[in-house]
Design an enzyme around this catalytic site. Structure first.
Site: not given
Ligand code: BG6
Length: 499
Positions: A181, A211, A249, A273
Site C-alpha cells: 500500500k 499487513h 502511535e 488497516h
Molecule cells: C503502515 C503505516 O501501513 O502501518 C504507518 O503506513 C503505520 O504509518 C503502520 O505506522 C502501523 O503498522 P504496525 O504494524 O506497526 O502497527
C-alpha cells in the site's frame, strides 16, 4: 535399561520437534523472490528479518529458496550478502553466525534503475541461474517495496520482459506480484492502477498487501467468533451497542514526512488497516473458509459501510475530528502550511440489517500519548436492572477487546459481586495474552505471513481488487467533506484536542 528408554524418549521428542519445525509448514518447491527496493526501509526493517525468521524456523529452506535483490545502490553479490548479515546481526547479536551466513547465500543482487527496461534482462538472467541451480523452474514472486510512483512502470517492465513467466507445471504455477500500500490515492487513481495491473496480470497473480490482515490477532478474529459458540449468537445489533477501533502511535512521522504529508492519517491507516479490521469483525460467516469465501464476505461488509461524518445533523458527525499535532509542520519533508491530518476520529455505519443502528467509532493518530491498537466490542447494558441500577454509568455492560498493540491478546470485561455482605458489583477482566506460555518468536510477524502466504499462493490475507475499491468509496465523501472543514490541533504526546 532405564537409560536406553530415556534416550529413546528423548530422540523421539527431538525427531517430533524437528518434524514440526521443518516439515509441517516447510516449502518443498523452489521459489525465487525478486525484491524491488531491497535496500530501502521496508526491506531492512521488515522483509529481511521476516525472511530470516521463516528460514530459521524451517518454513523455507536453502535448497528451495532464493532472493534477487534489486535497487539502485551498487553492490556485488558478496557485498550484498554481507549487508544482509549485518542487518540481521545488528537486530539480534545472539544469532548463530554460521546459520546467518548460510541464509545470506540465498541472496543475489542486481543494481539498476526500476524504470529502465534493460535491467530487467539482467534480472531474468539471474532468475535462470537460480532455475539451473534448482534444476527446475521456480515459482517467481516480485515484491514491490518501492515508492508508489514507480508502480506502473515496474508493472509494465515486469510484464514486457516476461520476468514472471514460469514453466507451466503444477508446482511453480503462475508468477506472483506483491504490491505494498498505498494502492492509489483515491477511487479514480486506485481504479486506474488496478486497470493497469489487471491488463498485465491475472487476478490470482496479484497480492495487494495490507499487513494488518496478516496480524495474528486479526486472523484469529474469525476463528474466535466462529469456533466459540458463546459469542457468535450475540454478534449483532440486538446485543452489541457499538464497536470502537483505535490505532494510536506514540511517535510522529518518523522520518517519513515527505511521503506522509501527501497522504494523511485517514489514507495511511484508515482506508486500509482500520476498515479491514472492522470488516473482519462484523462480516458474516463465509460459506467456506477459503480465500474466496472469506474475501467475498469481507467485501460485503466493506461495501455496507458509510461514513456518517459528512452528515452534519447527526450527533456522531459533531464528534468527528480531524487534527494535526503541534510541530508537525517542522518535521523534515513536511510543507510549512500543511493541512494534512495526523489524527482522525470518525463514525461509520453499516447497511447490513444485522448491524442496523450500531455505531462504529474509528480513530487513529500519530504522536499520541501511548501506542495502543485494539478493537473493542461494547455489548448492550444488562436489561435486567435489579442488580445493576440504571443510574450507574456503566449499566453492567460487557466489553470484549482484541488487543493488537502493544501486546496481542483478548480480554473480556465482566461484572461480579463484591465480596462481603453488599450486593454491589465490581468490574473484572478475563485476559489472554499470546506471549504468555509461548515464546515470542513462535508468533510469526505479519510480514512473515505476507511472504509465506504469497509463496503458498493463498490470497485470503490479501484484499482483492473490489475490496480496495470499496475501501476508497467509504472514505471518498469524507475526504471531500474535509476539504472545507477546519483542522484542529493537539499537543505532541497527548490525546487532548486543543481547538
Ligand atoms: C503502515 C503505516 O501501513 O502501518 C504507518 O503506513 C503505520 O504509518 C503502520 O505506522 C502501523 O503498522 P504496525 O504494524 O506497526 O502497527
Amino acid at each position: 535399561m532405564y537409560q536406553n528408554i530415556c534416550y529413546f524418549a528423548l530422540m523421539c521428542a527431538i525427531i517430533e520437534y524437528m518434524e514440526q519445525k521443518t516439515s509441517h509448514y516447510s516449502i518443498k518447491y523452489p521459489v525465487t523472490f525478486v525484491i524491488f527496493g531491497i535496500t530501502g526501509d521496508l526491506a531492512r526493517k521488515k522483509l529481511l528479518p521476516s525472511l530470516w525468521d521463516l528460514y530459521h524456523r524451517g518454513n523455507i529452506v536453502k535448497e528451495y529458496f532464493s532472493v534477487i535483490g534489486f535497487s539502485r545502490s551498487s553492490y556485488t553479490n558478496e557485498q550484498f550478502r554481507e549487508y544482509v548479515r549485518k542487518i540481521l546481526l545488528q537486530r539480534d547479536p545472539s544469532l548463530d553466525e554460521a546459520e546467518v551466513k548460510n541464509f545470506s547465500e540465498c541472496f543475489l543482487y542486481e543494481a539498476g534503475d526500476f524504470l529502465e527496461k534493460s535491467f530487467y534482462e539482467n534480472i531474468k538472467l539471474c532468475i535462470r541461474q537460480r532455475d539451473t541451480f534448482f534444476k527446475t523452474c521456480a515459482t517467481k514472486i516480485a515484491y514491490l517495496a518501492v515508492a508508489p510512483e514507480y508502480y506502473e512502470k515496474i508493472f509494465e517492465n515486469i510484464h514486457s520482459s516476461g520476468l514472471l513467466i514460469t514453466c507451466a507445471n503444477e508446482v511453480s504455477g503462475l508468477g506472483r506480484i506483491l504490491v505494498e500500500k498505498p494502492f492509489g490515492k483515491d477511487v479514480e487513481t486506485a481504479r486506474e492502477l488496478d486497470k493497469k495491473l489487471g491488463s498485465l496480470f491475472k487476478e490470482e497473480q496479484i497480492f495487494r498487501i495490507d499487513h494488518y490482515l496478516a496480524k495474528e490477532t486479526i486472523q484469529n478474529i474469525l476463528n474466535f467468533r466462529f469456533a466459540n459458540h458463546i459469542f457468535e449468537p450475540l454478534w449483532n445489533k440486538n446485543h452489541i451497542e457499538s464497536i470502537e477501533i483505535r490505532l494510536a502511535e506514540n511517535f510522529g512521522v518518523d522520518g517519513r514526512g515527505a511521503f506522509y504529508d501527501g497522504v494523511g492519517a485517514l489514507r495511511d491507516v484508515g482506508q486500509n488497516h482500520i476498515l479491514q479490521m472492522l470488516a473482519t469483525t462484523i462480516m458474516q460467516s463465509p460459506l467456506e473458509f477459503s480465500a474466496e469465501g472469506i474475501r467475498t464476505k469481507r467485501l460485503e461488509a466493506l461495501d455496507s459501510f458509510e461514513s456518517v461524518c459528512a452528515e452534519k445533523k447527526t450527533k456522531e458527525c459533531k464528534q468527528c475530528i480531524r487534527a494535526q499535532y503541534e510541530g508537525y509542520r517542522e518535521e523534515e519533508g513536511v510543507t510549512k502550511d500543511s493541512k494534512t491530518e495526523t489524527y482522525f476520529k470518525i463514525y461509520v455505519k453499516s447497511s447490513l440489517s444485522q448491524w442496523e443502528g450500531v455505531s462504529f467509532l474509528l480513530e487513529s493518530g500519530k504522536a499520541m500519548e501511548k501506542t495502543e491498537t485494539f478493537i473493542r466490542v461494547h455489548f448492550k447494558q444488562a436489561s435486567f436492572a435489579l442488580l445493576c441500577p440504571l443510574q450507574s454509568s456503566h449499566g453492567c455492560a460487557n466489553t470484549l477487546t482484541f488487543h493488537i498493540k502493544p501486546e496481542e491478546g483478548i480480554s473480556i470485561l465482566f461484572w461480579a459481586k463484591k465480596p462481603g455482605f453488599s450486593r454491589d458489583l465490581d468490574p473484572h477482566n478475563l485476559h489472554f495474552q499470546y506471549k504468555e506460555g509461548m515464546e515470542t518468536h513462535c508468533i510469526p510477524d505479519a510480514y512473515e505471513y505476507v511472504l509465506f502466504e504469497a509463496i503458498r499462493g493463498d490470497q485470503t490475507l490479501f484484499p482483492g481488487t473490489e475490496e480496495i475499491r470499496a475501501q476508497w468509496e467509504v472514505i471518498a465523501p469524507l475526504l471531500k467533506h474535509w476539504e472545507k472543514e477546519p483542522l484542529s490541533t493537539y499537543k505532541k504526546g497527548s490525546n487532548e484536542i486543543i481547538e
